[in-house]
Write a protein that holds these residues in place. Structure first.
Motif, PDB file in Angstrom:
ATOM      1  N   TYR A  99       0.827  -1.205   0.000  1.00 12.71           N
ATOM      2  CA  TYR A  99       0.000   0.000   0.000  1.00 12.71           C
ATOM      3  C   TYR A  99       0.865   1.261   0.000  1.00 12.71           C
ATOM      4  O   TYR A  99       0.518   2.265  -0.621  1.00 12.71           O
ATOM      5  CB  TYR A  99      -0.956   0.014   1.190  1.00 12.71           C
ATOM      6  N   ALA A 100       1.990   1.219   0.699  1.00 14.80           N
ATOM      7  CA  ALA A 100       2.911   2.364   0.694  1.00 14.80           C
ATOM      8  C   ALA A 100       3.488   2.576  -0.711  1.00 14.80           C
ATOM      9  O   ALA A 100       3.680   3.721  -1.138  1.00 14.80           O
ATOM     10  CB  ALA A 100       4.034   2.141   1.701  1.00 14.80           C
ATOM     11  N   ALA A 101       3.764   1.493  -1.433  1.00  9.93           N
ATOM     12  CA  ALA A 101       4.262   1.611  -2.804  1.00  9.93           C
ATOM     13  C   ALA A 101       3.213   2.239  -3.711  1.00  9.93           C
ATOM     14  O   ALA A 101       3.525   3.105  -4.543  1.00  9.93           O
ATOM     15  CB  ALA A 101       4.672   0.236  -3.332  1.00  9.93           C
ATOM     16  N   ILE A 102       1.966   1.820  -3.550  1.00 10.86           N
ATOM     17  CA  ILE A 102       0.882   2.417  -4.337  1.00 10.86           C
ATOM     18  C   ILE A 102       0.734   3.894  -3.980  1.00 10.86           C
ATOM     19  O   ILE A 102       0.534   4.744  -4.862  1.00 10.86           O
ATOM     20  CB  ILE A 102      -0.431   1.649  -4.106  1.00 10.86           C
ATOM     21  N   GLY A 103       0.876   4.216  -2.713  1.00  6.44           N
ATOM     22  CA  GLY A 103       0.816   5.611  -2.282  1.00  6.44           C
ATOM     23  C   GLY A 103       1.948   6.440  -2.861  1.00  6.44           C
ATOM     24  O   GLY A 103       1.738   7.576  -3.295  1.00  6.44           O
TER      25      GLY A 103
ATOM     26  N   VAL B  64       1.528   9.646  -5.233  1.00  8.89           N
ATOM     27  CA  VAL B  64       2.152  10.927  -4.917  1.00  8.89           C
ATOM     28  C   VAL B  64       3.002  11.398  -6.097  1.00  8.89           C
ATOM     29  O   VAL B  64       2.964  12.572  -6.478  1.00  8.89           O
ATOM     30  CB  VAL B  64       2.998  10.823  -3.625  1.00  8.89           C
ATOM     31  N   GLY B  65       3.752  10.483  -6.687  1.00  6.24           N
ATOM     32  CA  GLY B  65       4.570  10.851  -7.845  1.00  6.24           C
ATOM     33  C   GLY B  65       3.739  11.298  -9.024  1.00  6.24           C
ATOM     34  O   GLY B  65       4.073  12.258  -9.711  1.00  6.24           O
ATOM     35  N   ALA B  66       2.627  10.614  -9.260  1.00  8.11           N
ATOM     36  CA  ALA B  66       1.767  10.974 -10.392  1.00  8.11           C
ATOM     37  C   ALA B  66       1.105  12.329 -10.179  1.00  8.11           C
ATOM     38  O   ALA B  66       0.995  13.119 -11.114  1.00  8.11           O
ATOM     39  CB  ALA B  66       0.713   9.895 -10.598  1.00  8.11           C
ATOM     40  N   ILE B  67       0.688  12.604  -8.969  1.00  9.48           N
ATOM     41  CA  ILE B  67      -0.002  13.870  -8.698  1.00  9.48           C
ATOM     42  C   ILE B  67       0.980  15.034  -8.602  1.00  9.48           C
ATOM     43  O   ILE B  67       0.816  16.057  -9.261  1.00  9.48           O
ATOM     44  CB  ILE B  67      -0.842  13.758  -7.410  1.00  9.48           C
ATOM     45  N   PHE B  68       2.011  14.881  -7.786  1.00 11.24           N
ATOM     46  CA  PHE B  68       2.900  16.007  -7.524  1.00 11.24           C
ATOM     47  C   PHE B  68       3.942  16.242  -8.609  1.00 11.24           C
ATOM     48  O   PHE B  68       4.665  17.237  -8.549  1.00 11.24           O
ATOM     49  CB  PHE B  68       3.565  15.859  -6.155  1.00 11.24           C
ATOM     50  N   SER B  69       4.046  15.357  -9.583  1.00 11.40           N
ATOM     51  CA  SER B  69       4.930  15.657 -10.712  1.00 11.40           C
ATOM     52  C   SER B  69       4.192  16.430 -11.795  1.00 11.40           C
ATOM     53  O   SER B  69       4.772  16.776 -12.813  1.00 11.40           O
ATOM     54  CB  SER B  69       5.509  14.369 -11.298  1.00 11.40           C
ATOM     55  N   SER B  70       2.929  16.723 -11.566  1.00 13.26           N
ATOM     56  CA  SER B  70       2.153  17.495 -12.526  1.00 13.26           C
ATOM     57  C   SER B  70       2.363  18.998 -12.362  1.00 13.26           C
ATOM     58  O   SER B  70       2.034  19.764 -13.250  1.00 13.26           O
ATOM     59  CB  SER B  70       0.672  17.183 -12.381  1.00 13.26           C
ATOM     60  N   PHE B  71       2.873  19.410 -11.225  1.00 13.88           N
ATOM     61  CA  PHE B  71       3.160  20.816 -10.991  1.00 13.88           C
ATOM     62  C   PHE B  71       4.342  20.901 -10.034  1.00 13.88           C
ATOM     63  O   PHE B  71       4.552  20.010  -9.215  1.00 13.88           O
ATOM     64  CB  PHE B  71       1.943  21.550 -10.417  1.00 13.88           C
ATOM     65  N   PRO B  72       5.156  21.955 -10.146  1.00 15.28           N
ATOM     66  CA  PRO B  72       6.332  22.047  -9.275  1.00 15.28           C
ATOM     67  C   PRO B  72       5.940  22.260  -7.816  1.00 15.28           C
ATOM     68  O   PRO B  72       5.041  23.042  -7.512  1.00 15.28           O
ATOM     69  CB  PRO B  72       7.102  23.249  -9.830  1.00 15.28           C
ATOM     70  N   LEU B  73       6.603  21.548  -6.925  1.00 12.61           N
ATOM     71  CA  LEU B  73       6.307  21.653  -5.505  1.00 12.61           C
ATOM     72  C   LEU B  73       6.973  22.860  -4.856  1.00 12.61           C
ATOM     73  O   LEU B  73       6.518  23.345  -3.840  1.00 12.61           O
ATOM     74  CB  LEU B  73       6.750  20.383  -4.777  1.00 12.61           C
ATOM     75  N   TRP B  74       8.068  23.324  -5.420  1.00 11.86           N
ATOM     76  CA  TRP B  74       8.778  24.467  -4.866  1.00 11.86           C
ATOM     77  C   TRP B  74       9.349  25.276  -6.019  1.00 11.86           C
ATOM     78  O   TRP B  74       9.508  24.794  -7.122  1.00 11.86           O
ATOM     79  CB  TRP B  74       9.864  24.042  -3.888  1.00 11.86           C
ATOM     80  N   LYS B  75       9.666  26.538  -5.721  1.00  7.85           N
ATOM     81  CA  LYS B  75      10.269  27.415  -6.715  1.00  7.85           C
ATOM     82  C   LYS B  75      11.754  27.513  -6.421  1.00  7.85           C
ATOM     83  O   LYS B  75      12.181  27.475  -5.278  1.00  7.85           O
ATOM     84  CB  LYS B  75       9.625  28.796  -6.672  1.00  7.85           C
TER      85      LYS B  75
ATOM     86  N   TRP C 157       9.088  12.990  -9.791  1.00  6.40           N
ATOM     87  CA  TRP C 157       8.649  11.763 -10.465  1.00  6.40           C
ATOM     88  C   TRP C 157       9.639  10.626 -10.223  1.00  6.40           C
ATOM     89  O   TRP C 157       9.256   9.535  -9.806  1.00  6.40           O
ATOM     90  CB  TRP C 157       8.472  12.013 -11.955  1.00  6.40           C
ATOM     91  N   TRP C 158      10.923  10.855 -10.490  1.00  4.92           N
ATOM     92  CA  TRP C 158      11.906   9.770 -10.386  1.00  4.92           C
ATOM     93  C   TRP C 158      12.154   9.361  -8.944  1.00  4.92           C
ATOM     94  O   TRP C 158      12.418   8.187  -8.664  1.00  4.92           O
ATOM     95  CB  TRP C 158      13.194  10.139 -11.098  1.00  4.92           C
ATOM     96  N   THR C 159      12.050  10.300  -8.002  1.00 11.70           N
ATOM     97  CA  THR C 159      12.185   9.934  -6.587  1.00 11.70           C
ATOM     98  C   THR C 159      11.040   9.020  -6.161  1.00 11.70           C
ATOM     99  O   THR C 159      11.257   8.002  -5.490  1.00 11.70           O
ATOM    100  CB  THR C 159      12.222  11.197  -5.709  1.00 11.70           C
ATOM    101  N   CYS C 160       9.830   9.366  -6.557  1.00  7.40           N
ATOM    102  CA  CYS C 160       8.668   8.530  -6.207  1.00  7.40           C
ATOM    103  C   CYS C 160       8.713   7.184  -6.929  1.00  7.40           C
ATOM    104  O   CYS C 160       8.297   6.165  -6.366  1.00  7.40           O
ATOM    105  CB  CYS C 160       7.378   9.269  -6.515  1.00  7.40           C
ATOM    106  N   CYS C 161       9.216   7.152  -8.154  1.00  6.76           N
ATOM    107  CA  CYS C 161       9.361   5.874  -8.867  1.00  6.76           C
ATOM    108  C   CYS C 161      10.375   4.967  -8.170  1.00  6.76           C
ATOM    109  O   CYS C 161      10.144   3.760  -8.037  1.00  6.76           O
ATOM    110  CB  CYS C 161       9.783   6.114 -10.319  1.00  6.76           C
ATOM    111  N   ALA C 162      11.483   5.543  -7.733  1.00  7.06           N
ATOM    112  CA  ALA C 162      12.486   4.753  -7.016  1.00  7.06           C
ATOM    113  C   ALA C 162      11.914   4.228  -5.702  1.00  7.06           C
ATOM    114  O   ALA C 162      12.128   3.059  -5.341  1.00  7.06           O
ATOM    115  CB  ALA C 162      13.731   5.589  -6.761  1.00  7.06           C
ATOM    116  N   ALA C 163      11.185   5.075  -4.980  1.00 10.48           N
ATOM    117  CA  ALA C 163      10.565   4.645  -3.720  1.00 10.48           C
ATOM    118  C   ALA C 163       9.557   3.524  -3.975  1.00 10.48           C
ATOM    119  O   ALA C 163       9.486   2.555  -3.207  1.00 10.48           O
ATOM    120  CB  ALA C 163       9.885   5.822  -3.032  1.00 10.48           C
TER     121      ALA C 163
END
Length: 118
Positions: A9-13, A17-28, A42-48
């Protein structure tokens, strides 16, 4: 709930998170473009996701290795086909990227094109 189910379930989460938060920048950033920030998320969430899926299959490490490698390959193809998240040596690869360069950093200083009033 077992530890294996929790890790799955953590992997699915992490994937969500990667799919949602890679759609817009989290920080400037003054040095990183928004595209670079999205790519890193995206790549951090994919690795996780791949690591969590590996651990969710223990003690059968062979199944874990298979699941994590196949997931990583599938996510690489998703990134290459639908996004511009595959960037190697400064060149963006993708099925429909059309050579689009990264946007400039969000907090970059102006080049002095505007007149500054005292």
């Amino acid at each position: 709930m077992s530890m294996q189910q929790t890790l799955a379930y953590a992997a699915i989460g992490a994937l969500g998170v990667g799919a949602i938060f890679s759609s817009f920048p989290l920080w400037k950033s003054a040095t990183l473009s928004p595209d670079s920030v999205e790519r890193r998320v995206w790549w951090t969430c994919c690795a996780a996701t791949a690591v969590l899926l590996f651990f969710s299959q223990l003690p059968d490490w062979r199944s874990g290795l298979f699941v994590s490698i196949m997931t990583a390959v599938a996510l690489f193809f998703v990134a290459g086909f639908w996004t511009n998240f595959v960037k190697i040596n400064g060149r963006v690869y993708g099925a429909f990227s059309q050579g689009r360069p990264d946007r400039p950093p969000a907090l970059a200083q102006s080049d002095g094109d505007e007149d500054d009033e005292p």
